[in-house]
Design a protein around this motif. Structure first.
Motif, PDB file in Angstrom:
ATOM      1  N   GLY A  75      36.126  46.377  42.602  1.00 55.38           N
ATOM      2  CA  GLY A  75      36.467  46.268  41.182  1.00 55.38           C
ATOM      3  C   GLY A  75      35.338  46.815  40.317  1.00 55.38           C
ATOM      4  O   GLY A  75      34.273  47.188  40.824  1.00 55.38           O
ATOM      5  N   GLN A  76      35.575  46.848  39.002  1.00 55.67           N
ATOM      6  CA  GLN A  76      34.546  47.445  38.144  1.00 55.67           C
ATOM      7  C   GLN A  76      33.266  46.606  38.112  1.00 55.67           C
ATOM      8  O   GLN A  76      32.168  47.165  38.060  1.00 55.67           O
ATOM      9  N   VAL A  77      33.372  45.294  38.195  1.00 55.65           N
ATOM     10  CA  VAL A  77      32.167  44.465  38.280  1.00 55.65           C
ATOM     11  C   VAL A  77      31.641  44.448  39.720  1.00 55.65           C
ATOM     12  O   VAL A  77      30.439  44.557  39.970  1.00 55.65           O
ATOM     13  N   ARG A  82      39.383  43.723  49.650  1.00 50.33           N
ATOM     14  CA  ARG A  82      40.647  43.065  49.969  1.00 50.33           C
ATOM     15  C   ARG A  82      40.964  43.093  51.459  1.00 50.33           C
ATOM     16  O   ARG A  82      41.614  42.171  51.974  1.00 50.33           O
ATOM     17  N   ASP A 137      41.362  38.779  51.848  1.00 47.37           N
ATOM     18  CA  ASP A 137      42.519  38.785  50.946  1.00 47.37           C
ATOM     19  C   ASP A 137      42.668  37.392  50.347  1.00 47.37           C
ATOM     20  O   ASP A 137      42.951  36.424  51.073  1.00 47.37           O
ATOM     21  N   LEU A 138      42.486  37.296  49.057  1.00 47.17           N
ATOM     22  CA  LEU A 138      42.460  35.971  48.418  1.00 47.17           C
ATOM     23  C   LEU A 138      43.828  35.306  48.339  1.00 47.17           C
ATOM     24  O   LEU A 138      43.929  34.158  47.924  1.00 47.17           O
ATOM     25  N   ALA A 197      39.902  39.137  41.332  1.00 39.35           N
ATOM     26  CA  ALA A 197      40.855  38.400  40.499  1.00 39.35           C
ATOM     27  C   ALA A 197      42.117  39.217  40.328  1.00 39.35           C
ATOM     28  O   ALA A 197      42.114  40.436  40.511  1.00 39.35           O
ATOM     29  N   THR A 218      43.856  40.688  37.605  1.00 43.47           N
ATOM     30  CA  THR A 218      43.354  40.952  36.247  1.00 43.47           C
ATOM     31  C   THR A 218      44.379  41.633  35.326  1.00 43.47           C
ATOM     32  O   THR A 218      44.041  41.975  34.203  1.00 43.47           O
ATOM     33  N   TYR A 228      47.925  34.739  32.742  1.00 38.12           N
ATOM     34  CA  TYR A 228      46.617  35.134  33.309  1.00 38.12           C
ATOM     35  C   TYR A 228      45.564  34.110  32.911  1.00 38.12           C
ATOM     36  O   TYR A 228      44.812  33.612  33.762  1.00 38.12           O
ATOM     37  N   LYS A 234      43.339  31.615  35.324  1.00 38.26           N
ATOM     38  CA  LYS A 234      41.866  31.604  35.373  1.00 38.26           C
ATOM     39  C   LYS A 234      41.335  30.198  35.082  1.00 38.26           C
ATOM     40  O   LYS A 234      40.361  29.760  35.683  1.00 38.26           O
ATOM     41  N   ILE A 258      35.487  43.569  29.566  1.00 38.70           N
ATOM     42  CA  ILE A 258      34.623  44.355  30.467  1.00 38.70           C
ATOM     43  C   ILE A 258      35.093  45.806  30.577  1.00 38.70           C
ATOM     44  O   ILE A 258      36.285  46.083  30.671  1.00 38.70           O
TER      45      ILE A 258
HETATM   46  N1  LIG Z   1      38.245  43.105  32.864  1.00 42.45           N
HETATM   47  C1  LIG Z   1      37.971  42.285  31.857  1.00 42.45           C
HETATM   48  O1  LIG Z   1      38.012  42.676  30.680  1.00 42.45           O
HETATM   49  C2  LIG Z   1      37.594  40.856  32.127  1.00 42.45           C
HETATM   50  C3  LIG Z   1      37.337  39.989  31.032  1.00 42.45           C
HETATM   51  C4  LIG Z   1      36.947  38.674  31.285  1.00 42.45           C
HETATM   52  C5  LIG Z   1      36.812  38.231  32.588  1.00 42.45           C
HETATM   53  N2  LIG Z   1      37.072  39.073  33.615  1.00 42.45           N
HETATM   54  C6  LIG Z   1      36.909  38.563  34.969  1.00 42.45           C
HETATM   55  O2  LIG Z   1      35.854  39.276  35.582  1.00 42.45           O
HETATM   56  C7  LIG Z   1      36.105  39.410  36.978  1.00 42.45           C
HETATM   57  C8  LIG Z   1      35.962  40.850  37.412  1.00 42.45           C
HETATM   58  O3  LIG Z   1      36.894  41.635  36.694  1.00 42.45           O
HETATM   59  P1  LIG Z   1      36.982  43.219  36.844  1.00 42.45           P
HETATM   60  O4  LIG Z   1      37.171  43.746  35.475  1.00 42.45           O
HETATM   61  O5  LIG Z   1      35.884  43.735  37.707  1.00 42.45           O
HETATM   62  O6  LIG Z   1      38.359  43.327  37.609  1.00 42.45           O
HETATM   63  P2  LIG Z   1      38.966  44.545  38.461  1.00 42.45           P
HETATM   64  O7  LIG Z   1      38.233  45.806  38.186  1.00 42.45           O
HETATM   65  O8  LIG Z   1      40.439  44.476  38.218  1.00 42.45           O
HETATM   66  O9  LIG Z   1      38.651  44.106  39.938  1.00 42.45           O
HETATM   67  C9  LIG Z   1      39.298  43.021  40.523  1.00 42.45           C
HETATM   68  C10 LIG Z   1      39.125  43.121  42.000  1.00 42.45           C
HETATM   69  O10 LIG Z   1      39.838  42.045  42.591  1.00 42.45           O
HETATM   70  C11 LIG Z   1      40.434  42.540  43.758  1.00 42.45           C
HETATM   71  N3  LIG Z   1      41.596  41.771  44.146  1.00 42.45           N
HETATM   72  C12 LIG Z   1      42.789  41.658  43.514  1.00 42.45           C
HETATM   73  N4  LIG Z   1      43.637  40.924  44.256  1.00 42.45           N
HETATM   74  C13 LIG Z   1      42.968  40.584  45.374  1.00 42.45           C
HETATM   75  C14 LIG Z   1      43.297  39.831  46.524  1.00 42.45           C
HETATM   76  N5  LIG Z   1      44.513  39.302  46.704  1.00 42.45           N
HETATM   77  N6  LIG Z   1      42.368  39.666  47.486  1.00 42.45           N
HETATM   78  C15 LIG Z   1      41.147  40.204  47.346  1.00 42.45           C
HETATM   79  N7  LIG Z   1      40.753  40.939  46.294  1.00 42.45           N
HETATM   80  C16 LIG Z   1      41.677  41.114  45.316  1.00 42.45           C
HETATM   81  C17 LIG Z   1      40.832  43.966  43.440  1.00 42.45           C
HETATM   82  O11 LIG Z   1      40.978  44.634  44.668  1.00 42.45           O
HETATM   83  P3  LIG Z   1      41.585  46.119  44.792  1.00 42.45           P
HETATM   84  O12 LIG Z   1      40.435  46.995  44.360  1.00 42.45           O
HETATM   85  O13 LIG Z   1      41.923  46.225  46.223  1.00 42.45           O
HETATM   86  O14 LIG Z   1      42.755  46.151  43.866  1.00 42.45           O
HETATM   87  C18 LIG Z   1      39.659  44.424  42.602  1.00 42.45           C
HETATM   88  O15 LIG Z   1      38.681  45.023  43.407  1.00 42.45           O
HETATM   89  C19 LIG Z   1      37.472  38.779  37.223  1.00 42.45           C
HETATM   90  O16 LIG Z   1      37.300  37.440  37.604  1.00 42.45           O
HETATM   91  C20 LIG Z   1      38.121  38.799  35.847  1.00 42.45           C
HETATM   92  O17 LIG Z   1      39.084  37.773  35.713  1.00 42.45           O
HETATM   93  C21 LIG Z   1      37.464  40.366  33.417  1.00 42.45           C
END
Ligand SMILES: NC(=O)c1ccc[n+]([C@@H]2O[C@H](COP(=O)([O-])OP(=O)(O)OC[C@H]3O[C@@H](n4cnc5c(N)ncnc54)[C@H](OP(=O)(O)O)[C@@H]3O)[C@@H](O)[C@H]2O)c1
Length: 319
Positions: free
Chosen positions: A11-13, A32, A36-37, A60, A62, A125, A129, A154
């Motif tokens: 993911g991006q983080v 994943r 796998d969560l 997550a 997301t 969503y 969370k 993010i």
């Molecule tokens: N994005 C935002 O603006 C934002 C804002 C506030 C909080 N957050 C929180 O910050 C955290 C990181 O967010 P992010 O922006 O980095 O999200 P992201 O880029 O969407 O990355 C989420 C990651 O979770 C993985 N994932 C999804 N389903 C899964 C599963 N069943 N088993 C294992 N892995 C799984 C995805 O895997 P794949 O790569 O295989 O799809 C992806 O690598 C999350 O907890 C999110 O809720 C995000």
């Protein structure tokens, strides 16, 4: 050497975390395929085998709007899985650092949300969370060993899409772009967030690996809910205007001439979003000993990185 497991490693983080945490120990990229969560048995088996000292849960579901029609899946990934991670972490003495969201709040406040403000999530969503937060706190109770780090808005170089990448794409196709101006938050660069998470990880590792001494009472690992975003606040409209100004000066190809502020009602989405979700970062700044960079600075650095990755040649042949 400490072992740090990062879930959501693609993911991006997650991608930023792999680099930010590398100086602190052996970092395991839990994507994943490894973890796998949606599969509790696999989570238990994989973590049982790995025995990490720290688990950073950056995985997550997301997709905020899609969650409205995939409630069960969102709850499994964002609600049930973090509770299982908490059970495993607590049982083995590992620290769990779990990422949560500004969307646990309903946005009716007009000053930055504190860690102990009452959550009131308003969409599927956000509710999933919050379920994760409640599950983790239910497992740990008053025991130390977990950090719930709420963050917001993010964007990063990695990952498939985010607001900055969407604006750059639209800004290269259109003359005019309408952007919502009545939702206020704090745009946060994934790399600044990863740096903060490394700070939490370092403190957790240094307090949990200290030998017992008379200073023990002063060496409690950080525990509980914390907030981290880049400093400052903006509407999506303000953010878009800054993206285009900075991107244009860096040389991104843009056709957009006008950014038009609109209201949320003019841009209906499946999930309702909080109108105001700025998070107070004072508690985290006090713990880490530094204030977060302003959001405009994070944006500048991200765009500089993205420009370099996209448009500059990194070929070393012939140099
Ligand atoms: N994005 C935002 O603006 C934002 C804002 C506030 C909080 N957050 C929180 O910050 C955290 C990181 O967010 P992010 O922006 O980095 O999200 P992201 O880029 O969407 O990355 C989420 C990651 O979770 C993985 N994932 C999804 N389903 C899964 C599963 N069943 N088993 C294992 N892995 C799984 C995805 O895997 P794949 O790569 O295989 O799809 C992806 O690598 C999350 O907890 C999110 O809720 C995000």
């Amino acid at each position: 050497m400490s072992r740090i497991l990062v879930t959501g490693a693609n993911g991006q983080v997650g991608r930023e975390l792999l680099q930010a945490l590398a100086p602190l120990g052996e970092v395991i990229a839990g994507d994943r395929t490894l973890l796998d969560l949606t599969c509790p048995a696999q989570i238990r088996q994989t973590i049982g085998e790995m025995q990490p000292d720290v688990i950073v849960n950056a995985a997550a579901y997301t997709a905020v709007d899609q969650a409205e029609s995939h409630v069960e899946l969102a709850n499994a990934i964002n609600g049930t899985a973090p509770r299982i991670l908490a059970e495993l972490a607590k049982a083995s003495g590992a620290t769990l650092i779990h990422l949560s969201t500004d969307y646990v709040f309903d946005g009716t406040k007009q000053t930055p949300y504190l860690e102990n403000d009452l959550p009131h999530p308003i969409g599927a969503y956000a509710q999933s969370k919050r379920l994760g937060e409640v599950g983790i706190q239910g497992v740990f109770g008053i025991a130390p060993g977990y950090i719930i780090l709420r963050t917001a808005w993010i964007y990063g170089v990695y990952g498939q899409t985010n607001f900055v990448k969407t604006m750059l794409r639209l800004g290269a196709e259109r003359q005019e772009i309408k952007v919502v101006a009545d939702q206020i938050g704090s745009p946060t660069w994934a790399r600044d967030l990863a740096t903060a998470i490394a700070g939490f990880t370092e403190q957790s590792l240094s307090t949990t690996t200290q030998p017992a001494s008379s200073l023990d009472t002063f060496l409690m690992p950080p525990t509980g809910i914390y907030h981290f975003t880049n400093a400052g606040a903006a509407s999506w409209y303000d953010f878009a205007v800054a993206i285009f100004a900075q991107a244009r000066s860096l040389g991104f190809p843009l056709t957009v001439q006008r950014v038009i502020p609109i209201s949320t009602t003019e841009y209906p989405t499946l999930a309702q979003r909080p109108a105001y979700s700025v998070l107070s970062g004072h508690k985290t700044a006090a713990l880490l000993g530094s204030d977060p960079p302003p959001w405009q600075q994070g944006l500048q650095q991200m765009l500089t990185n993205l420009y370099s990755n996209t448009y500059e040649s990194h070929c070393s042949v012939g140099r």
